[in-house]
Design a protein around this motif. Sequence first.
Motif, PDB file in Angstrom:
ATOM      1  N   THR A 127       0.825  -1.211   0.000  1.00 56.64           N
ATOM      2  CA  THR A 127       0.000   0.000   0.000  1.00 56.64           C
ATOM      3  C   THR A 127       0.859   1.262   0.000  1.00 56.64           C
ATOM      4  OG1 THR A 127      -0.124  -0.191   2.421  1.00 56.64           O
ATOM      5  CG2 THR A 127      -2.026  -0.978   1.167  1.00 56.64           C
ATOM      6  N   LEU A 128       0.238   2.338  -0.460  1.00 55.96           N
ATOM      7  CA  LEU A 128       0.789   3.684  -0.336  1.00 55.96           C
ATOM      8  C   LEU A 128      -0.034   4.400   0.729  1.00 55.96           C
ATOM      9  CD1 LEU A 128       1.449   4.946  -3.987  1.00 55.96           C
ATOM     10  CD2 LEU A 128       3.156   4.557  -2.192  1.00 55.96           C
ATOM     11  N   HIS A 129       0.638   4.925   1.728  1.00 57.18           N
ATOM     12  CA  HIS A 129      -0.039   5.567   2.852  1.00 57.18           C
ATOM     13  C   HIS A 129       0.250   7.063   2.835  1.00 57.18           C
ATOM     14  CE1 HIS A 129      -0.072   6.852   7.201  1.00 57.18           C
ATOM     15  NE2 HIS A 129      -1.261   6.278   7.111  1.00 57.18           N
ATOM     16  N   ASP A 130      -0.718   7.858   3.242  1.00 59.81           N
ATOM     17  CA  ASP A 130      -0.525   9.305   3.297  1.00 59.81           C
ATOM     18  C   ASP A 130      -0.655   9.758   4.744  1.00 59.81           C
ATOM     19  OD1 ASP A 130      -0.229  11.958   2.777  1.00 59.81           O
ATOM     20  OD2 ASP A 130      -2.119  12.213   1.695  1.00 59.81           O
ATOM     21  N   ALA A 131       0.458   9.795   5.458  1.00 58.64           N
ATOM     22  CA  ALA A 131       0.434  10.194   6.862  1.00 58.64           C
ATOM     23  C   ALA A 131       0.079  11.665   7.020  1.00 58.64           C
ATOM     24  CB  ALA A 131       1.794   9.913   7.512  1.00 58.64           C
ATOM     25  N   ALA A 132       0.507  12.480   6.063  1.00 53.63           N
ATOM     26  CA  ALA A 132       0.227  13.921   6.088  1.00 53.63           C
ATOM     27  C   ALA A 132       0.691  14.561   7.396  1.00 53.63           C
ATOM     28  CB  ALA A 132      -1.270  14.179   5.854  1.00 53.63           C
ATOM     29  N   MET A 133       1.853  14.146   7.876  1.00 56.20           N
ATOM     30  CA  MET A 133       2.423  14.746   9.088  1.00 56.20           C
ATOM     31  C   MET A 133       3.388  15.857   8.692  1.00 56.20           C
ATOM     32  SD  MET A 133       3.232  11.826  11.958  1.00 56.20           S
ATOM     33  CE  MET A 133       4.217  10.769  10.892  1.00 56.20           C
ATOM     34  N   THR A 134       3.023  17.068   9.006  1.00 61.04           N
ATOM     35  CA  THR A 134       3.862  18.207   8.650  1.00 61.04           C
ATOM     36  C   THR A 134       4.287  19.013   9.870  1.00 61.04           C
ATOM     37  OG1 THR A 134       1.882  19.579   8.309  1.00 61.04           O
ATOM     38  CG2 THR A 134       2.781  18.421   6.373  1.00 61.04           C
ATOM     39  N   ARG A 135       3.766  18.660  11.041  1.00 60.39           N
ATOM     40  CA  ARG A 135       4.059  19.428  12.259  1.00 60.39           C
ATOM     41  C   ARG A 135       4.639  18.520  13.341  1.00 60.39           C
ATOM     42  NH1 ARG A 135      -1.109  20.599  11.078  1.00 60.39           N
ATOM     43  NH2 ARG A 135      -1.874  19.637  13.012  1.00 60.39           N
ATOM     44  N   PHE A 136       5.517  19.104  14.136  1.00 56.95           N
ATOM     45  CA  PHE A 136       6.126  18.362  15.235  1.00 56.95           C
ATOM     46  C   PHE A 136       5.061  17.846  16.182  1.00 56.95           C
ATOM     47  CE2 PHE A 136       7.781  18.264  19.587  1.00 56.95           C
ATOM     48  CZ  PHE A 136       8.857  17.404  19.445  1.00 56.95           C
ATOM     49  N   SER A 137       4.015  18.618  16.428  1.00 58.73           N
ATOM     50  CA  SER A 137       2.964  18.210  17.358  1.00 58.73           C
ATOM     51  C   SER A 137       2.270  16.937  16.891  1.00 58.73           C
ATOM     52  CB  SER A 137       1.944  19.333  17.538  1.00 58.73           C
ATOM     53  OG  SER A 137       1.334  19.669  16.294  1.00 58.73           O
ATOM     54  N   GLN A 138       2.114  16.769  15.578  1.00 62.88           N
ATOM     55  CA  GLN A 138       1.499  15.539  15.058  1.00 62.88           C
ATOM     56  C   GLN A 138       2.388  14.334  15.358  1.00 62.88           C
ATOM     57  OE1 GLN A 138       1.137  17.220  10.976  1.00 62.88           O
ATOM     58  NE2 GLN A 138      -0.946  16.412  11.050  1.00 62.88           N
ATOM     59  N   TRP A 139       3.674  14.500  15.077  1.00 59.13           N
ATOM     60  CA  TRP A 139       4.616  13.401  15.335  1.00 59.13           C
ATOM     61  C   TRP A 139       4.639  13.052  16.815  1.00 59.13           C
ATOM     62  CZ3 TRP A 139       8.988  13.601  18.441  1.00 59.13           C
ATOM     63  CH2 TRP A 139       9.789  12.455  18.399  1.00 59.13           C
ATOM     64  N   TRP A 140       4.613  14.067  17.699  1.00 61.11           N
ATOM     65  CA  TRP A 140       4.645  13.828  19.135  1.00 61.11           C
ATOM     66  C   TRP A 140       3.400  13.050  19.581  1.00 61.11           C
ATOM     67  CZ3 TRP A 140       8.411  14.744  22.731  1.00 61.11           C
ATOM     68  CH2 TRP A 140       8.039  14.566  24.064  1.00 61.11           C
ATOM     69  N   ARG A 141       2.215  13.459  19.111  1.00 63.20           N
ATOM     70  CA  ARG A 141       0.992  12.755  19.503  1.00 63.20           C
ATOM     71  C   ARG A 141       1.010  11.315  19.017  1.00 63.20           C
ATOM     72  NH1 ARG A 141      -1.507  17.636  18.043  1.00 63.20           N
ATOM     73  NH2 ARG A 141      -2.233  16.753  16.068  1.00 63.20           N
ATOM     74  N   ARG A 142       1.529  11.099  17.827  1.00 62.94           N
ATOM     75  CA  ARG A 142       1.613   9.737  17.295  1.00 62.94           C
ATOM     76  C   ARG A 142       2.547   8.888  18.157  1.00 62.94           C
ATOM     77  NH1 ARG A 142       4.540   6.953  13.204  1.00 62.94           N
ATOM     78  NH2 ARG A 142       3.233   5.508  12.016  1.00 62.94           N
ATOM     79  N   SER A 143       3.671   9.444  18.557  1.00 63.37           N
ATOM     80  CA  SER A 143       4.617   8.717  19.416  1.00 63.37           C
ATOM     81  C   SER A 143       4.023   8.488  20.797  1.00 63.37           C
ATOM     82  CB  SER A 143       5.933   9.500  19.529  1.00 63.37           C
ATOM     83  OG  SER A 143       6.536   9.676  18.263  1.00 63.37           O
ATOM     84  N   ARG A 144       3.306   9.474  21.294  1.00 66.42           N
ATOM     85  CA  ARG A 144       2.643   9.327  22.590  1.00 66.42           C
ATOM     86  C   ARG A 144       1.603   8.210  22.539  1.00 66.42           C
ATOM     87  NH1 ARG A 144      -1.345  14.027  24.412  1.00 66.42           N
ATOM     88  NH2 ARG A 144      -2.518  12.947  26.050  1.00 66.42           N
ATOM     89  N   ARG A 145       0.869   8.149  21.448  1.00 67.42           N
ATOM     90  CA  ARG A 145      -0.120   7.080  21.282  1.00 67.42           C
ATOM     91  C   ARG A 145       0.563   5.715  21.264  1.00 67.42           C
ATOM     92  NH1 ARG A 145      -3.648   6.741  15.848  1.00 67.42           N
ATOM     93  NH2 ARG A 145      -1.623   6.034  15.076  1.00 67.42           N
ATOM     94  N   ALA A 146       1.732   5.634  20.619  1.00 65.41           N
ATOM     95  CA  ALA A 146       2.476   4.373  20.591  1.00 65.41           C
ATOM     96  C   ALA A 146       2.864   3.955  22.002  1.00 65.41           C
ATOM     97  CB  ALA A 146       3.720   4.515  19.718  1.00 65.41           C
ATOM     98  N   GLY A 147       3.296   4.904  22.828  1.00 63.97           N
ATOM     99  CA  GLY A 147       3.654   4.572  24.202  1.00 63.97           C
ATOM    100  C   GLY A 147       2.467   4.073  25.004  1.00 63.97           C
ATOM    101  N   PHE A 148       1.316   4.687  24.787  1.00 60.38           N
ATOM    102  CA  PHE A 148       0.090   4.235  25.451  1.00 60.38           C
ATOM    103  C   PHE A 148      -0.209   2.798  25.042  1.00 60.38           C
ATOM    104  CE2 PHE A 148      -4.346   3.744  26.344  1.00 60.38           C
ATOM    105  CZ  PHE A 148      -4.650   4.621  27.383  1.00 60.38           C
ATOM    106  N   ALA A 149      -0.096   2.510  23.726  1.00 61.87           N
ATOM    107  CA  ALA A 149      -0.369   1.165  23.219  1.00 61.87           C
ATOM    108  C   ALA A 149       0.626   0.154  23.769  1.00 61.87           C
ATOM    109  CB  ALA A 149      -0.329   1.167  21.694  1.00 61.87           C
TER     110      ALA A 149
END
Length: 321
Positions: free
Chosen positions: A199-221
Amino acid sequence: MPESPRPVPVDAVVIGRNEGARLQACLNSLLGQVRRVIYVDSGSTDGSVPMAQAMGVQVVALDMTMPFTAARARNAGWQALQGDPPDFVQFVDGDCQVQPGWIAAARMAFDQHPAAVVVCGRRRESRPELSIYNRLADIEWDTPVGQARACGGDALMRFAAVQAVGGYDPALIAGEEPDLCLRLRRNGGEVWRINAEMTLHDAAMTRFSQWWRRSRRAGFAFAEGAARHGAGPERHWVAETRRALIWGFALPAAVLAGALLFAPLLLGLLVYPLQVGRLARRGGWAWAFFTVLGKFAEAQGALEFYLRRLIGRKRGLLEYK
């Protein structure tokens, strides 16, 4: 003359909300590769539902009076197929396009690995040049080929195997695929990652805050997965949780606390640039820097899980888009 064998039915389940043109591209990429497509919509307001219906796709509207999780949406999709169940079901997120030939390649892998219940391939970011965060996601998707422990959101699965374990856990806000794969493997199945474009995925992450929330979600998981299954022989996400808590919380807390008594102990924080340098030899400086920095976000997510479990409060969806 003997009759030709009946074609093996393959259906697809797509989940999404307000994906717009990305959803249209996703659905178009599936038409012709599968027998039918189920689109599970989670309260879109951008015309996604009539667009999908106009394309001949069956739409399932998720009950939005209940807390949303991607796991609950995926369950609604495969459960809608039970009246005429397929042999295989392709799960895919609405911001992804399925590559031409993927279904055929995955089917061949199932023939080669009779015990396989999940087959996944290479997911790529469609716009890695857009930002460093998109490039990091593209690196993350590049995992080793062979028998694996888990898949991501996109994968072809044996329908009966998914049904046998009750599908995804609808209570999980993240990490639902590794949880499902763990239960499938415990039930005797295998997960395989093959060398094929998926697949081709479109994360559309352009801001540091998006990356941080995604990493935070990974830690929760990580923390929730370890709490659920970490005592088992697989030690599910125990190491990932431990690394996040040590590097993102325990070590800096210990250094800063010690520095209150003896200031030179602050030099202990030099372990972080040293760790970046060590990891850079494996994956480059940018990847190494964000890998180390991400441990702070993961620790935040893990600590949030423990706090919420202590006070008995569930976490709502943690999105990064």
